[in-house]
Scaffold this motif. Sequence first.
Motif, PDB file in Angstrom:
ATOM      1  N   THR A 107     -13.136  10.714  -5.328  1.00  0.00           N
ATOM      2  CA  THR A 107     -13.313   9.246  -5.304  1.00  0.00           C
ATOM      3  C   THR A 107     -12.465   8.640  -3.931  1.00  0.00           C
ATOM      4  OG1 THR A 107     -11.596   8.659  -6.619  1.00  0.00           O
ATOM      5  CG2 THR A 107     -13.603   9.322  -7.660  1.00  0.00           C
ATOM      6  N   SER A 108     -13.245   7.516  -3.599  1.00  0.00           N
ATOM      7  CA  SER A 108     -12.340   6.629  -2.436  1.00  0.00           C
ATOM      8  C   SER A 108     -12.536   5.284  -2.851  1.00  0.00           C
ATOM      9  CB  SER A 108     -13.445   6.783  -1.160  1.00  0.00           C
ATOM     10  OG  SER A 108     -13.362   8.271  -0.867  1.00  0.00           O
ATOM     11  N   THR A 109     -11.716   4.497  -2.203  1.00  0.00           N
ATOM     12  CA  THR A 109     -11.711   3.072  -2.639  1.00  0.00           C
ATOM     13  C   THR A 109     -12.516   2.252  -1.330  1.00  0.00           C
ATOM     14  OG1 THR A 109      -9.602   3.294  -3.569  1.00  0.00           O
ATOM     15  CG2 THR A 109     -10.436   1.097  -2.819  1.00  0.00           C
ATOM     16  N   VAL A 110     -13.283   1.515  -1.686  1.00  0.00           N
ATOM     17  CA  VAL A 110     -13.999   0.528  -0.680  1.00  0.00           C
ATOM     18  C   VAL A 110     -13.823  -0.786  -0.880  1.00  0.00           C
ATOM     19  CG1 VAL A 110     -16.203   0.121   0.298  1.00  0.00           C
ATOM     20  CG2 VAL A 110     -15.683   2.553  -0.375  1.00  0.00           C
ATOM     21  N   THR A 111     -13.764  -1.543   0.001  1.00  0.00           N
ATOM     22  CA  THR A 111     -13.405  -3.130  -0.009  1.00  0.00           C
ATOM     23  C   THR A 111     -14.711  -3.769  -0.024  1.00  0.00           C
ATOM     24  OG1 THR A 111     -11.032  -2.962   0.721  1.00  0.00           O
ATOM     25  CG2 THR A 111     -12.048  -5.271   0.510  1.00  0.00           C
ATOM     26  N   ILE A 112     -14.945  -4.530  -0.980  1.00  0.00           N
ATOM     27  CA  ILE A 112     -16.412  -5.424  -0.679  1.00  0.00           C
ATOM     28  C   ILE A 112     -15.998  -6.704  -1.242  1.00  0.00           C
ATOM     29  CG2 ILE A 112     -17.918  -3.363  -1.381  1.00  0.00           C
ATOM     30  CD1 ILE A 112     -18.199  -4.428  -4.287  1.00  0.00           C
ATOM     31  N   SER A 113     -17.049  -7.436  -0.913  1.00  0.00           N
ATOM     32  CA  SER A 113     -16.807  -9.049  -1.207  1.00  0.00           C
ATOM     33  C   SER A 113     -16.807  -9.365  -2.729  1.00  0.00           C
ATOM     34  CB  SER A 113     -17.658  -9.798  -0.505  1.00  0.00           C
ATOM     35  OG  SER A 113     -18.975  -9.770  -0.977  1.00  0.00           O
ATOM     36  N   ASN A 114     -16.183 -10.465  -3.161  1.00  0.00           N
ATOM     37  CA  ASN A 114     -16.432 -10.854  -4.487  1.00  0.00           C
ATOM     38  C   ASN A 114     -17.730 -11.011  -4.845  1.00  0.00           C
ATOM     39  OD1 ASN A 114     -13.622 -10.610  -4.918  1.00  0.00           O
ATOM     40  ND2 ASN A 114     -13.165 -12.921  -4.412  1.00  0.00           N
ATOM     41  N   THR A 115     -18.454 -11.538  -4.105  1.00  0.00           N
ATOM     42  CA  THR A 115     -19.946 -11.803  -4.403  1.00  0.00           C
ATOM     43  C   THR A 115     -20.766 -10.683  -4.544  1.00  0.00           C
ATOM     44  OG1 THR A 115     -19.960 -13.562  -2.683  1.00  0.00           O
ATOM     45  CG2 THR A 115     -22.007 -12.834  -3.433  1.00  0.00           C
ATOM     46  N   SER A 116     -20.389  -9.544  -3.811  1.00  0.00           N
ATOM     47  CA  SER A 116     -21.179  -8.292  -3.848  1.00  0.00           C
ATOM     48  C   SER A 116     -20.702  -7.603  -5.071  1.00  0.00           C
ATOM     49  CB  SER A 116     -20.766  -7.308  -2.654  1.00  0.00           C
ATOM     50  OG  SER A 116     -21.362  -7.687  -1.526  1.00  0.00           O
ATOM     51  N   TYR A 117     -19.365  -7.855  -5.537  1.00  0.00           N
ATOM     52  CA  TYR A 117     -18.699  -7.247  -6.886  1.00  0.00           C
ATOM     53  C   TYR A 117     -19.354  -7.782  -7.916  1.00  0.00           C
ATOM     54  CZ  TYR A 117     -16.058  -5.445 -10.407  1.00  0.00           C
ATOM     55  OH  TYR A 117     -15.481  -4.879 -11.594  1.00  0.00           O
ATOM     56  N   GLN A 118     -19.534  -8.968  -7.958  1.00  0.00           N
ATOM     57  CA  GLN A 118     -20.203 -10.023  -9.050  1.00  0.00           C
ATOM     58  C   GLN A 118     -21.792  -9.357  -9.041  1.00  0.00           C
ATOM     59  OE1 GLN A 118     -18.701 -11.231 -11.223  1.00  0.00           O
ATOM     60  NE2 GLN A 118     -17.006 -12.248 -10.514  1.00  0.00           N
ATOM     61  N   THR A 119     -22.258  -9.369  -8.133  1.00  0.00           N
ATOM     62  CA  THR A 119     -23.698  -8.779  -8.421  1.00  0.00           C
ATOM     63  C   THR A 119     -23.819  -7.513  -8.726  1.00  0.00           C
ATOM     64  OG1 THR A 119     -24.498 -10.014  -6.314  1.00  0.00           O
ATOM     65  CG2 THR A 119     -25.752  -8.388  -6.731  1.00  0.00           C
ATOM     66  N   LEU A 120     -23.005  -6.634  -8.410  1.00  0.00           N
ATOM     67  CA  LEU A 120     -22.840  -4.964  -9.003  1.00  0.00           C
ATOM     68  C   LEU A 120     -22.634  -5.432 -10.564  1.00  0.00           C
ATOM     69  CD1 LEU A 120     -20.925  -3.218  -6.360  1.00  0.00           C
ATOM     70  CD2 LEU A 120     -23.251  -2.673  -7.393  1.00  0.00           C
ATOM     71  N   ALA A 121     -21.685  -6.189 -11.008  1.00  0.00           N
ATOM     72  CA  ALA A 121     -21.232  -6.226 -12.338  1.00  0.00           C
ATOM     73  C   ALA A 121     -22.447  -7.047 -13.183  1.00  0.00           C
ATOM     74  CB  ALA A 121     -20.020  -7.427 -12.526  1.00  0.00           C
ATOM     75  N   GLU A 122     -23.120  -7.817 -12.567  1.00  0.00           N
ATOM     76  CA  GLU A 122     -24.405  -8.455 -13.182  1.00  0.00           C
ATOM     77  C   GLU A 122     -25.300  -7.480 -13.358  1.00  0.00           C
ATOM     78  OE1 GLU A 122     -25.535 -11.851 -11.179  1.00  0.00           O
ATOM     79  OE2 GLU A 122     -23.841 -12.814 -11.215  1.00  0.00           O
ATOM     80  N   ILE A 123     -25.612  -6.619 -12.409  1.00  0.00           N
ATOM     81  CA  ILE A 123     -26.685  -5.461 -12.437  1.00  0.00           C
ATOM     82  C   ILE A 123     -26.328  -4.564 -13.356  1.00  0.00           C
ATOM     83  CG2 ILE A 123     -27.775  -3.411 -11.404  1.00  0.00           C
ATOM     84  CD1 ILE A 123     -27.590  -5.318  -8.864  1.00  0.00           C
ATOM     85  N   SER A 124     -24.938  -4.157 -13.466  1.00  0.00           N
ATOM     86  CA  SER A 124     -24.245  -3.170 -14.527  1.00  0.00           C
ATOM     87  C   SER A 124     -24.425  -3.660 -15.801  1.00  0.00           C
ATOM     88  CB  SER A 124     -22.640  -2.974 -14.210  1.00  0.00           C
ATOM     89  OG  SER A 124     -22.375  -2.202 -15.181  1.00  0.00           O
ATOM     90  N   ALA A 125     -24.322  -5.022 -16.016  1.00  0.00           N
ATOM     91  CA  ALA A 125     -24.475  -5.709 -17.297  1.00  0.00           C
ATOM     92  C   ALA A 125     -25.871  -5.427 -17.765  1.00  0.00           C
ATOM     93  CB  ALA A 125     -23.624  -7.092 -17.541  1.00  0.00           C
ATOM     94  N   LEU A 126     -26.809  -5.847 -17.108  1.00  0.00           N
ATOM     95  CA  LEU A 126     -28.151  -5.796 -17.318  1.00  0.00           C
ATOM     96  C   LEU A 126     -28.705  -4.635 -17.729  1.00  0.00           C
ATOM     97  CD1 LEU A 126     -29.353  -8.580 -14.967  1.00  0.00           C
ATOM     98  CD2 LEU A 126     -29.391  -8.870 -17.524  1.00  0.00           C
ATOM     99  N   SER A 127     -28.145  -3.578 -17.009  1.00  0.00           N
ATOM    100  CA  SER A 127     -28.806  -2.156 -16.881  1.00  0.00           C
ATOM    101  C   SER A 127     -28.199  -1.576 -18.034  1.00  0.00           C
ATOM    102  CB  SER A 127     -28.798  -1.497 -15.548  1.00  0.00           C
ATOM    103  OG  SER A 127     -27.388  -1.412 -15.068  1.00  0.00           O
ATOM    104  N   GLY A 128     -26.985  -1.938 -18.232  1.00  0.00           N
ATOM    105  CA  GLY A 128     -26.169  -1.193 -19.321  1.00  0.00           C
ATOM    106  C   GLY A 128     -25.686   0.330 -18.583  1.00  0.00           C
ATOM    107  N   LYS A 129     -25.554   0.406 -17.219  1.00  0.00           N
ATOM    108  CA  LYS A 129     -25.045   1.360 -16.629  1.00  0.00           C
ATOM    109  C   LYS A 129     -23.788   0.903 -15.919  1.00  0.00           C
ATOM    110  CE  LYS A 129     -29.614   2.940 -15.037  1.00  0.00           C
ATOM    111  NZ  LYS A 129     -30.481   3.263 -14.038  1.00  0.00           N
ATOM    112  N   PRO A 130     -22.903   2.048 -15.835  1.00  0.00           N
ATOM    113  CA  PRO A 130     -21.489   1.757 -15.183  1.00  0.00           C
ATOM    114  C   PRO A 130     -21.701   1.045 -13.639  1.00  0.00           C
ATOM    115  CG  PRO A 130     -21.570   3.884 -16.005  1.00  0.00           C
ATOM    116  CD  PRO A 130     -22.846   3.218 -16.080  1.00  0.00           C
TER     117      PRO A 130
END
Length: 83
Positions: free
Chosen positions: A4-27
């Motif tokens: 694994t590696s750590t990547v820095t992304i914007s808060n907006t991108s992280y929030q979008t990922l979190a929303e897609i994750s919640a809607l899809s049920g995928k991590p």
Amino acid sequence: MDQTSTVTISNTSYQTLAEISALSGKPIETVLEQAIEQYRRQQFLAAANQAYLALRDRPEAWQEELEEREAWDITEFDSSPTA
């Protein structure tokens, strides 16, 4: 196990990922991996399309391509099983 590696992304991108994750049920990791793979494929196809456009701009090379395709189409019937 994958490294694994750590990547820095914007808060907006992280929030979008979190929303897609919640809607899809995928991590989030899975959502991000799938998005990266989709983008990789999109870029591959865009490059292939550009290469074909460049090939079509060279009439002699394009004619060779068409002839090769025709040759391959003919060989498709050569491998048919016989009764």
